[in-house]
Design an enzyme around this catalytic site. Structure first.
Site, PDB file in Angstrom:
ATOM      1  N   GLY A 193     -55.209  28.003 -17.015  1.00 23.63           N
ATOM      2  CA  GLY A 193     -56.169  28.537 -17.381  1.00 23.63           C
ATOM      3  C   GLY A 193     -57.354  28.359 -17.345  1.00 23.63           C
TER       4      GLY A 193
ATOM      5  N   ALA B  89     -64.910  19.264 -29.715  1.00 31.34           N
ATOM      6  CA  ALA B  89     -64.520  19.259 -31.047  1.00 31.34           C
ATOM      7  C   ALA B  89     -63.549  17.798 -31.448  1.00 31.34           C
ATOM      8  CB  ALA B  89     -64.616  20.567 -31.507  1.00 31.34           C
TER       9      ALA B  89
ATOM     10  N   VAL C 120     -62.556  15.154 -29.402  1.00 28.58           N
ATOM     11  CA  VAL C 120     -63.518  13.733 -29.028  1.00 28.58           C
ATOM     12  C   VAL C 120     -63.945  13.613 -30.023  1.00 28.58           C
ATOM     13  CG1 VAL C 120     -65.021  12.812 -28.345  1.00 28.58           C
ATOM     14  CG2 VAL C 120     -63.351  13.768 -27.173  1.00 28.58           C
ATOM     15  N   ARG C 121     -65.091  14.403 -31.104  1.00 31.61           N
ATOM     16  CA  ARG C 121     -65.440  14.053 -32.293  1.00 31.61           C
ATOM     17  C   ARG C 121     -65.406  13.664 -32.926  1.00 31.61           C
ATOM     18  NH1 ARG C 121     -71.599  16.019 -30.106  1.00 31.61           N
ATOM     19  NH2 ARG C 121     -71.856  15.016 -28.398  1.00 31.61           N
TER      20      ARG C 121
ATOM     21  N   ARG D  29     -52.072  23.928 -12.527  1.00 27.44           N
ATOM     22  CA  ARG D  29     -50.566  23.974 -13.179  1.00 27.44           C
ATOM     23  C   ARG D  29     -49.301  23.415 -12.501  1.00 27.44           C
ATOM     24  NH1 ARG D  29     -52.793  28.919 -12.669  1.00 27.44           N
ATOM     25  NH2 ARG D  29     -53.306  30.016 -15.109  1.00 27.44           N
TER      26      ARG D  29
ATOM     27  N   ASP E 280     -49.820  30.055 -23.584  1.00 24.73           N
ATOM     28  CA  ASP E 280     -48.872  29.911 -23.791  1.00 24.73           C
ATOM     29  C   ASP E 280     -47.741  29.104 -23.361  1.00 24.73           C
ATOM     30  OD1 ASP E 280     -48.110  32.136 -22.261  1.00 24.73           O
ATOM     31  OD2 ASP E 280     -47.623  33.310 -23.833  1.00 24.73           O
TER      32      ASP E 280
ATOM     33  N   THR F  58     -57.649  30.973 -23.348  1.00 21.25           N
ATOM     34  CA  THR F  58     -57.402  31.391 -22.454  1.00 21.25           C
ATOM     35  C   THR F  58     -58.515  32.941 -22.317  1.00 21.25           C
ATOM     36  OG1 THR F  58     -55.746  33.581 -21.713  1.00 21.25           O
ATOM     37  CG2 THR F  58     -55.322  32.363 -24.198  1.00 21.25           C
ATOM     38  N   ILE F  59     -58.804  33.755 -21.414  1.00 26.10           N
ATOM     39  CA  ILE F  59     -59.709  34.700 -21.363  1.00 26.10           C
ATOM     40  C   ILE F  59     -59.360  35.911 -21.776  1.00 26.10           C
ATOM     41  CG2 ILE F  59     -61.300  33.797 -20.051  1.00 26.10           C
ATOM     42  CD1 ILE F  59     -60.173  35.928 -17.560  1.00 26.10           C
ATOM     43  N   ASP F  60     -57.378  35.909 -21.344  1.00 31.68           N
ATOM     44  CA  ASP F  60     -56.953  37.655 -21.749  1.00 31.68           C
ATOM     45  C   ASP F  60     -56.709  37.644 -23.365  1.00 31.68           C
ATOM     46  OD1 ASP F  60     -56.611  36.348 -18.810  1.00 31.68           O
ATOM     47  OD2 ASP F  60     -54.503  35.381 -19.314  1.00 31.68           O
TER      48      ASP F  60
ATOM     49  N   ASP G  70     -53.956  36.316 -25.070  1.00 38.36           N
ATOM     50  CA  ASP G  70     -52.628  37.237 -24.966  1.00 38.36           C
ATOM     51  C   ASP G  70     -51.515  35.923 -25.636  1.00 38.36           C
ATOM     52  OD1 ASP G  70     -52.725  35.243 -22.783  1.00 38.36           O
ATOM     53  OD2 ASP G  70     -51.491  36.376 -21.631  1.00 38.36           O
TER      54      ASP G  70
ATOM     55  N   ARG H 196     -70.865  58.817  -7.687  1.00 37.02           N
ATOM     56  CA  ARG H 196     -69.329  58.581  -7.529  1.00 37.02           C
ATOM     57  C   ARG H 196     -68.280  57.810  -8.647  1.00 37.02           C
ATOM     58  NH1 ARG H 196     -71.885  53.502  -3.725  1.00 37.02           N
ATOM     59  NH2 ARG H 196     -72.127  54.711  -1.347  1.00 37.02           N
TER      60      ARG H 196
ATOM     61  N   ARG I  27     -53.504  40.132 -17.038  1.00 38.89           N
ATOM     62  CA  ARG I  27     -52.018  39.128 -16.722  1.00 38.89           C
ATOM     63  C   ARG I  27     -51.292  40.807 -17.019  1.00 38.89           C
ATOM     64  NH1 ARG I  27     -50.785  33.128 -17.767  1.00 38.89           N
ATOM     65  NH2 ARG I  27     -50.955  33.890 -20.043  1.00 38.89           N
TER      66      ARG I  27
ATOM     67  N   HIS J 121     -62.220  36.254 -10.330  1.00 41.93           N
ATOM     68  CA  HIS J 121     -62.915  35.215 -11.086  1.00 41.93           C
ATOM     69  C   HIS J 121     -63.986  35.049 -11.154  1.00 41.93           C
ATOM     70  CE1 HIS J 121     -59.172  33.538  -8.700  1.00 41.93           C
ATOM     71  NE2 HIS J 121     -59.230  32.734  -9.999  1.00 41.93           N
TER      72      HIS J 121
HETATM   73  P1  ADP Z   1     -51.337  28.841 -19.537  1.00 43.42           P
HETATM   74  O1  ADP Z   1     -51.213  28.013 -20.551  1.00 43.42           O
HETATM   75  O2  ADP Z   1     -52.206  29.615 -19.561  1.00 43.42           O
HETATM   76  O3  ADP Z   1     -50.493  29.842 -20.073  1.00 43.42           O
HETATM   77  P2  ADP Z   1     -49.119  28.546 -17.183  1.00 43.42           P
HETATM   78  O4  ADP Z   1     -47.967  29.974 -17.479  1.00 43.42           O
HETATM   79  O5  ADP Z   1     -49.306  28.194 -15.808  1.00 43.42           O
HETATM   80  O6  ADP Z   1     -50.855  28.586 -18.378  1.00 43.42           O
HETATM   81  O7  ADP Z   1     -49.011  27.207 -17.532  1.00 43.42           O
HETATM   82  C1  ADP Z   1     -49.707  25.665 -17.401  1.00 43.42           C
HETATM   83  C2  ADP Z   1     -48.125  24.575 -17.358  1.00 43.42           C
HETATM   84  O8  ADP Z   1     -47.616  24.685 -18.746  1.00 43.42           O
HETATM   85  C3  ADP Z   1     -48.016  24.884 -16.471  1.00 43.42           C
HETATM   86  O9  ADP Z   1     -48.420  24.391 -14.934  1.00 43.42           O
HETATM   87  C4  ADP Z   1     -46.841  24.093 -16.898  1.00 43.42           C
HETATM   88  O10 ADP Z   1     -47.303  22.195 -16.314  1.00 43.42           O
HETATM   89  C5  ADP Z   1     -46.598  23.901 -17.743  1.00 43.42           C
HETATM   90  N1  ADP Z   1     -45.365  24.784 -18.335  1.00 43.42           N
HETATM   91  C6  ADP Z   1     -45.527  26.058 -18.350  1.00 43.42           C
HETATM   92  N2  ADP Z   1     -44.423  27.081 -18.829  1.00 43.42           N
HETATM   93  C7  ADP Z   1     -43.922  26.031 -19.107  1.00 43.42           C
HETATM   94  C8  ADP Z   1     -42.578  25.886 -20.119  1.00 43.42           C
HETATM   95  N3  ADP Z   1     -41.472  26.717 -19.839  1.00 43.42           N
HETATM   96  N4  ADP Z   1     -41.632  24.551 -19.947  1.00 43.42           N
HETATM   97  C9  ADP Z   1     -42.678  23.780 -19.818  1.00 43.42           C
HETATM   98  N5  ADP Z   1     -44.019  23.609 -19.020  1.00 43.42           N
HETATM   99  C10 ADP Z   1     -44.347  24.340 -19.120  1.00 43.42           C
END
Ligand code: ADP
Length: 320
Positions: free
Chosen positions: A11, A22, A24-25, A72, A103, A125-127, A129, A162, A171, A250
């Site tokens: 996301g 940061a 690249v530079r 993704r 993650d 990530t905005i979450d 988490d 209201r 998430r 969004h």
């Molecule tokens: P975020 O990084 O925001 O948690 P996703 O969970 O959608 O978002 O993961 C982003 C991308 O990272 C996925 O589309 C995939 O290419 C890769 N990825 C996610 N989970 C795994 C995993 N268990 N093993 C390998 N690659 C992964």
């Protein structure tokens, strides 16, 4: 290392551009060649690789989204996909990668590191988490966006006596709902981390505040709980208060990053390159007690992080 790459994955989050800048530079200033990979791991597999220099990242620090695009990539989760990605690194002379994402993206970074391409993860990530880090890039901007949007909703909620039942992103995590909820004075905040009872925490609580003269209400619901339409209907039926469900959606992802997100992204992007420069991979950059640290990806992915119960209890006590 002589040549590194940077990608954004999962996301998008405001501040990712500041992190790319940061990276690249820092690389250029330390004598390394740097390329950008478009559309995350998918772009690595499909060879969407562009040379970067100091000027390629001009005028992006203030922009939301990610100039490298994000995606993704299911193919990357399979061994064949990873092998294609590794081949692409070899073909392009890429010796290490900064992976900016959540993650899921860190799991991808771990898989590449294990197969000989050292990667460093930067939490974007905005979450908020990501367990290993107190803070993730984009979180502050998102909180402020939610606060601004709900302040606007409140104006009309108040004018019509209201109740607005508002769903925010996050998430499975309640960081956004809890902290935005306290900031907007929500009567009740529902998050997946803490037990709740609709009768007790929503209906009875609203009834009690009605008796003290309150006539308009904000109920904040985390995405991980959902059901805002049903909840709005129940409130309307049980309390005879006109109720509306508002799913912010969004709009929460976009917009110019706040100062905090720009600064943290700059620090984290810089640290990531310094690690790769020393040949160190399989690490994640994180923030602990306002300090930038780094830790092993395997360890980082095993950690857990809890929501602050104290803030939740304060919200409960004062938003009445
Ligand atoms: P975020 O990084 O925001 O948690 P996703 O969970 O959608 O978002 O993961 C982003 C991308 O990272 C996925 O589309 C995939 O290419 C890769 N990825 C996610 N989970 C795994 C995993 N268990 N093993 C390998 N690659 C992964």
């Amino acid at each position: 290392m002589k040549k590194i790459a940077v990608l954004t994955s999962g996301g998008d989050a405001p501040g990712m551009n500041a992190a790319v800048r940061a990276v690249v530079r820092t690389a250029c200033e330390n004598g390394m060649e740097v390329v950008g990979i478009n559309r995350g791991f998918s772009g690595l597999i499909n060879n969407e690789i562009i040379p970067m220099n100091i000027r390629s990242v001009s005028d992006i620090i203030h922009r939301g989204g990610t100039v490298l695009y994000s995606a993704r990539c299911l193919e990357f989760k399979e061994e064949a996909g990873i092998q294609k990605a590794i081949q692409s690194c070899k073909n392009n002379g890429i010796e290490g990668i900064v992976v900016i994402g959540g993650d899921g993206s860190f799991r991808g970074a771990r898989d590449l590191s294990l197969r000989g391409i050292p990667c460093v993860g930067v939490p974007g990530t905005i979450d908020n988490d990501i367990a290993c880090s107190d803070y993730t890039i984009g979180y502050d901007t998102c909180l402020n966006t939610i606060m601004d949007m709900v302040d606007r909703v409140r104006d009309t909620t108040e004018s019509h006596d209201r109740c607005s039942v508002i769903e925010v992103m996050g998430r499975k995590a309640g960081f956004l709902a809890l902290n935005a909820g306290i900031a907007v004075g929500a009567t009740t905040i529902l998050v997946p981390e803490f037990d709740y009872d609709i009768e007790r925490d929503v209906i009875e609580r609203m009834r009690r505040t009605q008796k003290t003269g309150k006539r308009h209400f904000i109920i904040m619901v985390a995405e991980g709980i959902g059901g805002v339409e049903e909840l709005a209907r129940k409130i309307e039926n049980d309390l005879k208060v006109e109720s509306r469900a508002v799913i912010l959606g969004h709009v929460q992802r976009g917009g110019a990053p706040t100062c905090k997100d720009r600064v943290v992204a700059s620090q984290m992007g810089n640290r990531a390159v310094k690690l790769l420069q020393q040949g160190i991979g399989n690490r994640v950059v994180a923030m602990k007690q306002e300090k930038i640290i780094d830790l092993d990806i395997f360890e980082a992915l095993c950690m857990t992080k809890s929501l602050d119960r104290e803030i939740f209890d304060i919200a409960y006590e004062i938003s009445i």
